[in-house]
Motif scaffolding. Structure first.
Motif, PDB file in Angstrom:
ATOM      1  N   ASN A 209      16.375  -2.536   8.622  1.00 43.53           N
ATOM      2  CA  ASN A 209      16.153  -1.162   9.175  1.00 43.53           C
ATOM      3  C   ASN A 209      14.759  -0.908   8.747  1.00 43.53           C
ATOM      4  OD1 ASN A 209      18.762  -0.549  10.411  1.00 43.53           O
ATOM      5  ND2 ASN A 209      19.382  -0.972   8.278  1.00 43.53           N
ATOM      6  N   GLU A 210      13.876  -1.601   8.554  1.00 38.68           N
ATOM      7  CA  GLU A 210      12.476  -1.629   7.772  1.00 38.68           C
ATOM      8  C   GLU A 210      11.550  -0.600   8.863  1.00 38.68           C
ATOM      9  OE1 GLU A 210       8.680  -4.048   6.583  1.00 38.68           O
ATOM     10  OE2 GLU A 210      10.386  -5.026   7.332  1.00 38.68           O
ATOM     11  N   GLY A 211      11.759  -0.636  10.076  1.00 38.86           N
ATOM     12  CA  GLY A 211      11.264   0.448  11.062  1.00 38.86           C
ATOM     13  C   GLY A 211      11.256   1.651  10.632  1.00 38.86           C
ATOM     14  N   GLN A 212      12.521   2.342  10.033  1.00 41.13           N
ATOM     15  CA  GLN A 212      12.873   3.633   9.708  1.00 41.13           C
ATOM     16  C   GLN A 212      12.057   4.095   8.530  1.00 41.13           C
ATOM     17  OE1 GLN A 212      16.579   4.610   9.035  1.00 41.13           O
ATOM     18  NE2 GLN A 212      17.585   2.882  10.506  1.00 41.13           N
ATOM     19  N   VAL A 213      11.347   3.381   7.616  1.00 43.46           N
ATOM     20  CA  VAL A 213      10.837   3.696   6.418  1.00 43.46           C
ATOM     21  C   VAL A 213       9.068   3.345   6.630  1.00 43.46           C
ATOM     22  CG1 VAL A 213      10.618   3.110   3.924  1.00 43.46           C
ATOM     23  CG2 VAL A 213      12.653   2.542   5.276  1.00 43.46           C
ATOM     24  N   GLU A 214       8.560   4.604   6.348  1.00 46.21           N
ATOM     25  CA  GLU A 214       7.038   4.671   6.553  1.00 46.21           C
ATOM     26  C   GLU A 214       6.468   3.706   5.568  1.00 46.21           C
ATOM     27  OE1 GLU A 214       8.703   8.889   7.364  1.00 46.21           O
ATOM     28  OE2 GLU A 214       9.398   7.414   6.303  1.00 46.21           O
ATOM     29  N   GLU A 215       6.867   3.537   4.479  1.00 42.05           N
ATOM     30  CA  GLU A 215       6.201   2.755   3.431  1.00 42.05           C
ATOM     31  C   GLU A 215       7.272   1.989   2.572  1.00 42.05           C
ATOM     32  OE1 GLU A 215       5.087   1.282  -0.054  1.00 42.05           O
ATOM     33  OE2 GLU A 215       5.894   3.385  -0.247  1.00 42.05           O
ATOM     34  N   LEU A 216       7.551   0.735   2.589  1.00 38.42           N
ATOM     35  CA  LEU A 216       8.376  -0.057   1.780  1.00 38.42           C
ATOM     36  C   LEU A 216       7.924  -0.975   0.724  1.00 38.42           C
ATOM     37  CD1 LEU A 216      11.474  -0.107   1.705  1.00 38.42           C
ATOM     38  CD2 LEU A 216      11.377  -1.999   3.630  1.00 38.42           C
ATOM     39  N   GLU A 217       6.462  -0.901   0.824  1.00 34.53           N
ATOM     40  CA  GLU A 217       5.821  -1.982  -0.278  1.00 34.53           C
ATOM     41  C   GLU A 217       5.962  -1.527  -1.684  1.00 34.53           C
ATOM     42  OE1 GLU A 217       4.328  -4.878   0.541  1.00 34.53           O
ATOM     43  OE2 GLU A 217       5.313  -4.239   2.497  1.00 34.53           O
ATOM     44  N   ASN A 218       6.082  -0.377  -1.974  1.00 39.32           N
ATOM     45  CA  ASN A 218       6.437   0.083  -3.414  1.00 39.32           C
ATOM     46  C   ASN A 218       7.823  -0.532  -3.697  1.00 39.32           C
ATOM     47  OD1 ASN A 218       3.982   1.338  -3.356  1.00 39.32           O
ATOM     48  ND2 ASN A 218       4.391   3.474  -3.653  1.00 39.32           N
ATOM     49  N   ALA A 219       8.653  -0.121  -3.184  1.00 41.14           N
ATOM     50  CA  ALA A 219      10.095  -0.601  -3.404  1.00 41.14           C
ATOM     51  C   ALA A 219      10.139  -2.259  -3.474  1.00 41.14           C
ATOM     52  CB  ALA A 219      10.857  -0.269  -2.334  1.00 41.14           C
ATOM     53  N   ARG A 220       9.313  -2.843  -2.670  1.00 42.81           N
ATOM     54  CA  ARG A 220       9.329  -4.383  -2.781  1.00 42.81           C
ATOM     55  C   ARG A 220       8.570  -4.896  -4.079  1.00 42.81           C
ATOM     56  NH1 ARG A 220       7.598  -4.461   3.111  1.00 42.81           N
ATOM     57  NH2 ARG A 220       9.293  -5.247   4.289  1.00 42.81           N
ATOM     58  N   ALA A 221       7.416  -4.252  -4.123  1.00 39.25           N
ATOM     59  CA  ALA A 221       6.924  -4.413  -5.350  1.00 39.25           C
ATOM     60  C   ALA A 221       7.679  -4.394  -6.908  1.00 39.25           C
ATOM     61  CB  ALA A 221       5.406  -3.990  -5.532  1.00 39.25           C
ATOM     62  N   LEU A 222       8.659  -3.313  -6.688  1.00 43.61           N
ATOM     63  CA  LEU A 222       9.143  -3.141  -7.900  1.00 43.61           C
ATOM     64  C   LEU A 222      10.434  -3.829  -7.955  1.00 43.61           C
ATOM     65  CD1 LEU A 222       9.971  -1.049 -10.362  1.00 43.61           C
ATOM     66  CD2 LEU A 222      10.701   0.887  -8.901  1.00 43.61           C
ATOM     67  N   TRP A 223      11.401  -4.158  -6.938  1.00 41.43           N
ATOM     68  CA  TRP A 223      12.648  -4.773  -6.945  1.00 41.43           C
ATOM     69  C   TRP A 223      12.734  -5.981  -6.463  1.00 41.43           C
ATOM     70  CZ3 TRP A 223      13.198   0.901  -6.109  1.00 41.43           C
ATOM     71  CH2 TRP A 223      13.368   1.674  -7.222  1.00 41.43           C
ATOM     72  N   PHE A 224      11.739  -6.198  -5.254  1.00 37.01           N
ATOM     73  CA  PHE A 224      12.117  -7.498  -4.324  1.00 37.01           C
ATOM     74  C   PHE A 224      10.669  -8.326  -4.347  1.00 37.01           C
ATOM     75  CE2 PHE A 224      14.676  -3.824  -2.889  1.00 37.01           C
ATOM     76  CZ  PHE A 224      16.087  -4.253  -3.134  1.00 37.01           C
ATOM     77  N   GLN A 225      10.488  -8.467  -5.234  1.00 34.23           N
ATOM     78  CA  GLN A 225       8.904  -9.264  -5.294  1.00 34.23           C
ATOM     79  C   GLN A 225       9.421 -10.678  -4.449  1.00 34.23           C
ATOM     80  OE1 GLN A 225       6.913  -9.547  -8.852  1.00 34.23           O
ATOM     81  NE2 GLN A 225       7.261  -7.302  -9.443  1.00 34.23           N
ATOM     82  N   ASP A 226       8.446 -11.262  -3.776  1.00 32.05           N
ATOM     83  CA  ASP A 226       8.324 -12.344  -2.883  1.00 32.05           C
ATOM     84  C   ASP A 226       9.725 -12.169  -2.172  1.00 32.05           C
ATOM     85  OD1 ASP A 226       6.182 -13.359  -4.118  1.00 32.05           O
ATOM     86  OD2 ASP A 226       7.254 -14.012  -5.763  1.00 32.05           O
TER      87      ASP A 226
END
Length: 600
Positions: free
Chosen positions: A216-233
């Motif tokens: 559901n990535e399209g719903q989120v305006e910005e997901l890079e911060n969450a990726r960098a914090l919990w889901f690197q790579d």
């Protein structure tokens, strides 16, 4: 009371339903080997934990230990609860964090009173219902929101409401804390900076959330911060992996040094507001600065001699009290606990109560609600009369008293040597929250606003500056004016029906405080919803593997839809502390989570 405490803690052989066979309950690779035995109590359970000087029950062993350390250093049970909650926001961000809301029931031995705190946040003040609808439609038109989402989207900025947890910490700490907040938050800061090993169930939920954000990535305006914090790579943290969150460590340090206003009026508030402006979100600095929680009086009913307390709406705690008032009109103990009759009455009581939840439960500041009438014995008796003993009703409607979604949450309970007992629940709502992580702060904002209705005539309709319907509910039990049990069971709409199942297990069937949580549960899903997006009126009863085939077939013969779910995911997570008249505590947590009880 002493008699019940002994019976509940030492166990009982009244319960006749047994756990599933080994090959039903285990994976194929383990099917050849079943569980061991027990010299006392039920085979599916284990012993409660005992202690006299203090006790903590949380969903993570390190959080439990952090709270106990704070109490050993001179802190109160409330200090310990905040320490545990802060640690859980780091260690179990799949269920809670300071981007979410908080509710607390606290027994104070000095004043001999029970206190309630509603720490839920409000919607953005400058966004109208019409504007919200326009933004949702724009998401649909652009393909960012799929047809499966009928109301407010679960991710992105639209469901974000002001986080109330930090305010709840400081408001209750001012009244009941002993240690400086910097000392209370120190264990979480240390773990954030130095790291901790991820536990198995939380690792499972990390992966579930990673997949959900990806879908559901399209719903989120910005997901890079969450990726960098919990889901690197693109990889979720695994069980046993050392995880650090120094950004959260900095945030908690600021709170410890500068206090509540740092979050709502100071540097942290400005960072959150700037972030929302950057991504085009509606929550503003003014929304944060205006926030304040509310001390509330817990409501209660008496169930077979025990006073059960829940917080009033905008939460759903009164649903558990309504269910108990309905069930008091039948002697459940005439049947074995695992029988179809017991499940039938409990499910029908749940369905009746939740029709009222959908019709009436909302922010009381925005309309009159018949709350006192909903909890009368007369109303419970009238609702009970609608239950057919032999078959499931096709559909119930709300009552006329005179004048649900899946959520991820953490519940914890703490008691100290002075007799203070804290029942605390905290959540970001669906999954880890909205997907939005303000720059450099180390936590995700909640998506609780998804639970507003878009129907302007509904009591729970979205309005600016309004608190949405809430699922998270702490609970407390008193007996003869004395505190008996602080408990809760997390998990969306599972919570009220879970509370009732725990109480029936203990009060009607004599289970001890640990067995009551380990016993197989049901989760009824369906019926009317406070969002106005209603489901199948009959609904489905999801049951765990410990419910017998005979019982399932009998329920189906009554007209119920029944499905077996062996995952444990639907059935919440339970913690409890029971207090004896002489001050000895007995605590419980359960296998569905990673948690433990610690005591001294």
């Amino acid at each position: 009371m002493k008699k019940l405490f002994r019976a509940a803690l030492l166990g009982s052989l009244i319960v006749t339903h047994l756990p599933a066979t080994a090959d039903e309950a285990m994976s194929e690779t383990q099917a050849a080997l079943g569980g061991g035995g027990r010299p006392v109590g039920e085979a599916y359970s284990r012993s409660p934990v005992y202690g006299a000087n203090g006790m903590v029950a949380t969903a993570h062993p390190l959080a439990s230990q952090a709270a106990l350390d704070v109490m050993k250093a001179g802190g109160s049970a409330l200090d310990g609860a905040i320490a545990a909650n802060a640690a859980l926001g780091l260690m179990e961000p799949t269920g809670n964090g300071i981007g979410g809301d908080i509710f607390i029931i606290l027994w104070d031995p000095k004043t001999q009173k029970l206190y309630g705190y509603n720490g839920s946040g409000r919607s953005p003040m400058k966004r109208s219902l019409d504007e919200l609808k326009r933004k949702i439609q724009a998401m649909r038109d652009s393909g960012r929101l799929g047809d499966e989402f009928k109301g407010i989207p679960p991710l992105g900025s639209l469901p974000v409401t002001v986080p109330g947890t930090v305010d709840g910490w400081f408001a209750t700490h001012e009244r009941f804390g002993k240690l400086p907040m910097s000392e209370v938050l120190a264990p979480a800061v240390r773990y954030a900076n130095e790291g901790f090993p991820v536990s198995p169930v939380i690792a499972y939920y990390f992966e579930r959330n990673r997949q959900g954000f990806l879908r559901n990535e399209g719903q989120v305006e910005e997901l890079e911060n969450a990726r960098a914090l919990w889901f690197q790579d693109g990889i979720a943290p695994a069980a046993g992996e050392i995880f650090k969150n120094p950004d959260l460590g900095k945030t908690l340090t600021v709170l410890g040094e500068d206090g509540r206003d740092a979050f709502y009026k100071g540097e942290l508030a400005k960072t959150m507001a700037d972030y929302m402006t950057r991504i085009g979100g509606d929550m503003s600095y003014e929304d944060l600065a205006a926030h304040e929680g509310e001390w509330v009086k817990p409501g209660h009913v008496n169930y077979k001699g025990y006073d059960v307390y829940e917080l009033p709406p905008n939460g759903q705690g009164y649903a558990a009290l309504q269910m108990l008032n309905i069930l008091e009109n039948v002697d459940l103990a005439q049947w074995p606990r695992g029988s179809a009759e017991v499940f039938h009455y409990m499910v029908e009581a749940k369905r009746l109560a939740f029709e009222d939840v959908a019709a009436y439960y909302a922010d009381p500041a925005f309309g009159d609600q018949p709350l006192e009438e909903l909890l009368t014995k007369e109303y419970g008796k009238a609702r009970f009369a609608l239950i057919d003993a032999d078959k499931a009703q096709a559909q119930f409607g709300p009552g006329e008293p005179k004048l649900e979604g899946e959520g991820d949450t953490t519940y914890l309970t703490v008691a100290d040597k002075d007799g203070m007992m804290v029942s605390l629940i905290q959540s970001n709502y669906r999954g880890m929250g909205s997907g939005l992580v303000p720059d450099g702060l180390g936590f995700m904002l909640q998506d609780r606003g998804e639970l507003f209705s878009l129907d302007p005539e509904h009591p729970n309709a979205y309005e600016p500056g309004k608190r949405p319907f809430h699922t998270i509910i702490p609970a407390f039990v008193m007996k003869d004016g004395e505190p008996l049990m602080s408990f809760g069971l997390m998990g969306g709409s599972m919570q009220p029906q879970g509370h009732v199942q725990i109480l029936v297990n203990i009060i009607d069937y004599g289970m001890n405080v640990q067995e009551a949580g380990d016993a197989a549960r049901f989760n009824h899903d369906g019926g009317s919803q406070p969002t106005g997006i209603h489901r199948d009126p009959l609904g489905t009863i999801y049951v765990e593997a410990g419910v017998s085939t005979e019982t399932i077939q009998a329920l189906e013969a009554m007209g119920h839809k029944v499905e077996v779910d062996t995952s444990g995911v639907r059935f919440g997570g339970y913690q409890a502390i029971m207090r004896s008249p002489d001050g000895v505590y007995a605590g419980a947590t359960e296998m569905r989570k990673d948690g433990t009880v610690t005591a001294w």
